[in-house]
Design an enzyme around this catalytic site. Structure first.
Site, PDB file in Angstrom:
ATOM      1  N   GLY A  42       0.838  -1.205   0.000  1.00 25.50           N
ATOM      2  CA  GLY A  42       0.000   0.000   0.000  1.00 25.50           C
ATOM      3  C   GLY A  42       0.869   1.249   0.000  1.00 25.50           C
ATOM      4  N   GLY A  54       1.708  -8.072  -5.923  1.00 27.50           N
ATOM      5  CA  GLY A  54       2.838  -8.426  -6.788  1.00 27.50           C
ATOM      6  C   GLY A  54       3.898  -9.306  -6.142  1.00 27.50           C
ATOM      7  N   GLY A  74       5.331  -7.012   4.352  1.00 25.51           N
ATOM      8  CA  GLY A  74       5.253  -7.943   3.222  1.00 25.51           C
ATOM      9  C   GLY A  74       6.426  -7.734   2.275  1.00 25.51           C
ATOM     10  N   ASP A  82       0.977   2.082   9.119  1.00 25.01           N
ATOM     11  CA  ASP A  82       0.597   1.283  10.298  1.00 25.01           C
ATOM     12  C   ASP A  82       1.656   1.292  11.405  1.00 25.01           C
ATOM     13  OD1 ASP A  82      -1.516   0.594   8.634  1.00 25.01           O
ATOM     14  OD2 ASP A  82      -0.631  -1.313   8.037  1.00 25.01           O
ATOM     15  N   GLU A 115      -9.145  -0.443  13.049  1.00 28.22           N
ATOM     16  CA  GLU A 115      -9.854  -1.420  12.202  1.00 28.22           C
ATOM     17  C   GLU A 115      -9.622  -2.861  12.664  1.00 28.22           C
ATOM     18  OE1 GLU A 115      -8.330  -1.028   8.186  1.00 28.22           O
ATOM     19  OE2 GLU A 115      -6.284  -1.491   8.813  1.00 28.22           O
ATOM     20  N   ARG A 157     -23.073   7.820  15.426  1.00 29.00           N
ATOM     21  CA  ARG A 157     -22.681   7.759  14.011  1.00 29.00           C
ATOM     22  C   ARG A 157     -21.303   7.120  13.874  1.00 29.00           C
ATOM     23  NH1 ARG A 157     -27.313   9.005  13.428  1.00 29.00           N
ATOM     24  NH2 ARG A 157     -28.141  10.883  12.404  1.00 29.00           N
ATOM     25  N   LEU A 212      -8.112   8.089   3.188  1.00 29.51           N
ATOM     26  CA  LEU A 212      -7.728   9.495   3.396  1.00 29.51           C
ATOM     27  C   LEU A 212      -6.436   9.559   4.194  1.00 29.51           C
ATOM     28  CD1 LEU A 212     -11.084  11.188   4.454  1.00 29.51           C
ATOM     29  CD2 LEU A 212      -9.724  11.669   2.405  1.00 29.51           C
TER      30      LEU A 212
HETATM   31  O1  F6P Z   1      -1.028  -1.284   5.441  1.00 30.63           O
HETATM   32  C1  F6P Z   1      -1.576  -0.064   5.118  1.00 30.63           C
HETATM   33  C2  F6P Z   1      -3.077  -0.148   5.037  1.00 30.63           C
HETATM   34  O2  F6P Z   1      -3.576   1.134   4.733  1.00 30.63           O
HETATM   35  C3  F6P Z   1      -3.755  -0.722   6.273  1.00 30.63           C
HETATM   36  O3  F6P Z   1      -3.830   0.208   7.320  1.00 30.63           O
HETATM   37  C4  F6P Z   1      -5.073  -1.150   5.708  1.00 30.63           C
HETATM   38  O4  F6P Z   1      -5.651  -2.198   6.453  1.00 30.63           O
HETATM   39  C5  F6P Z   1      -4.711  -1.628   4.334  1.00 30.63           C
HETATM   40  O5  F6P Z   1      -3.468  -1.025   4.004  1.00 30.63           O
HETATM   41  C6  F6P Z   1      -5.727  -1.283   3.280  1.00 30.63           C
HETATM   42  O6  F6P Z   1      -5.334  -1.891   2.102  1.00 30.63           O
HETATM   43  P1  F6P Z   1      -5.966  -1.573   0.683  1.00 30.63           P
HETATM   44  O7  F6P Z   1      -5.300  -0.343   0.172  1.00 30.63           O
HETATM   45  O8  F6P Z   1      -5.641  -2.780  -0.121  1.00 30.63           O
HETATM   46  O9  F6P Z   1      -7.435  -1.353   0.860  1.00 30.63           O
END
Ligand code: F6P
Length: 373
Positions: free
Chosen positions: A15, A79, A121, A144, A239, A282, A289
């Site tokens: 990511g 990838g 990764g 993260d 999350e 809510r 973002l």
């Molecule tokens: O590892 C970074 C991250 O933004 C995590 O916080 C999140 O769970 C994940 O990648 C989201 O991945 P994707 O961009 O595949 O939705």
């Protein structure tokens, strides 16, 4: 005699995170300064499987990119050359090991070393490729902040700033409507973003994967505030947070070759809070973002320092290492140290203790006068 470094490559995997372009710029300028040629591998390691995705990087190609989000090289979290997704004729998907092609193509292209910018990764892939003979150095990236061996990864500070800004904004609307807001932040299985933004943004409860929470305890906190005339509350939930005895909330089954996707805990928790407290509640999901836009000053600076340090490592031929922040310096650790375990929030850390002393609930039964060791 060892062959001198002539050409290096740089790639961004997994990511994206704010600061990737700053690392690329520092790598290119530092390498060009030493007279080395630099190529960019586009879309993670994919560019070493399809070499039409390799591009030359000169000073001009990295001009004016330090402050830009995203990555000029593109990225993917699908990838992994050791588990490369392929579609079979019957439409089903499977994975195949294409790592030998990566090593062979790098050799054929005269690449003496690769700077791999990525999270856990990507560092694991880098280490496995190193074992197959590729000379690699790693640069720790992820919002993260869950990579071991470095005090912080670049991208994290920007994500925390975005989340804190959101909490500041939600406070006024929460107070105006006397509502509860449950704000879901990213972080995968670590609670760093939730913890740091929750404290800075004065949340009333912070729920992190490291501390399973009780919804009742969270509701007690909300009702305790009501009793003190504070008719609104802000709950930050990572999350990856789970209720005691409960499970992770995930999105679908995940695709072949992709990581599990987390998300949805805020919506679930918001409906339970509404039922248990009777308060209008809510859910807000900050999502991507937190990864987009300009890197913060802190992230730009460490990204530039990491990129320059990676080139110094290559110069010294210290391969299979990852650059790491060890304030006040940038040092390096073996890739194996970075990947051996996930860096989660230590429960006895002063940041957690600070939150408890400020009266922030973690959804457990502890409070300021019952501190963990
Ligand atoms: O590892 C970074 C991250 O933004 C995590 O916080 C999140 O769970 C994940 O990648 C989201 O991945 P994707 O961009 O595949 O939705």
């Amino acid at each position: 005699m060892t062959r001198p470094i002539r050409r290096i490559a740089v790639c961004t995997g997994g990511g994206d995170a704010p600061g990737l372009n700053a690392v690329i710029r520092a790598v290119v300028l530092s390498a060009r300064d030493r007279g080395w040629d630099v190529v960019g591998i586009q879309k993670g390691y994919e560019g070493l499987l399809d070499t039409s995705k390799i591009r030359q990087l000169d000073r001009k190609s990295v001009r004016g990119i330090t402050h830009l989000g995203g990555t000029i090289l593109g990225t993917t979290n699908r990838g992994n050359p050791f588990e490369y997704p392929v579609r079979l004729p019957d439409g089903t998907q499977t994975v195949m090991d294409r790592s030998d092609e990566v090593v062979e193509n790098a050799r054929r292209l005269g690449i003496d070393a690769v700077v791999a910018i990525g999270g856990d990764g990507s560092m694991r892939i880098a280490q496995d490729l190193a074992e197959k003979g590729l000379s690699v150095v790693g640069v720790p990236k992820t919002i993260d902040n869950d990579l071991s061996g470095t005090v912080v990864t670049f991208g994290f500070d920007t994500a925390v700033s975005v989340a804190t800004d959101a909490l500041d904004r939600l406070h006024s609307t929460a107070e105006a409507h006397e509502r509860v807001f449950v704000v879901e932040v990213m972080g995968r299985y670590a609670g760093w973003i939730a913890l740091h933004s929750g404290i800075a943004g004065t949340a009333d409860a912070i729920l992190i994967p490291e501390i399973p929470f009780s919804t009742e305890v969270v509701c007690d906190k909300i009702m305790d505030r009501v009793a003190r005339g504070r008719n609104f509350s802000i709950v930050v939930v990572a999350e990856g947070a789970t209720p005691v005895g409960g499970e992770l909330v995930v999105k679908g089954d995940g695709e072949v070759g992709q990581q599990q996707r987390l998300g949805g805990i805020a919506e679930q928790l918001a409906s339970q809070i509404k039922v248990l407290t009777g308060k209008e509640t809510r859910a807000v999901v900050l999502g991507h973002l937190q990864r987009g836009g300009m890197p913060s000053t802190f992230d730009r600076l460490i990204a530039l320092r990491f990129g320059a340090a990676a080139v110094r490592l290559i110069e010294k031929r210290e391969f299979s290492m990852m650059v790491a922040l060890d304030p006040p310096n940038v040092r390096s650790v073996p890739l194996s140290v970075a990947t051996e375990r996930m860096k989660t929030v230590p429960l006895g850390s002063d940041t957690v203790l600070t939150a408890r002393q400020l009266g922030i609930s973690f959804g457990d039964r502890q409070n300021g006068d019952a501190l963990p060791e």
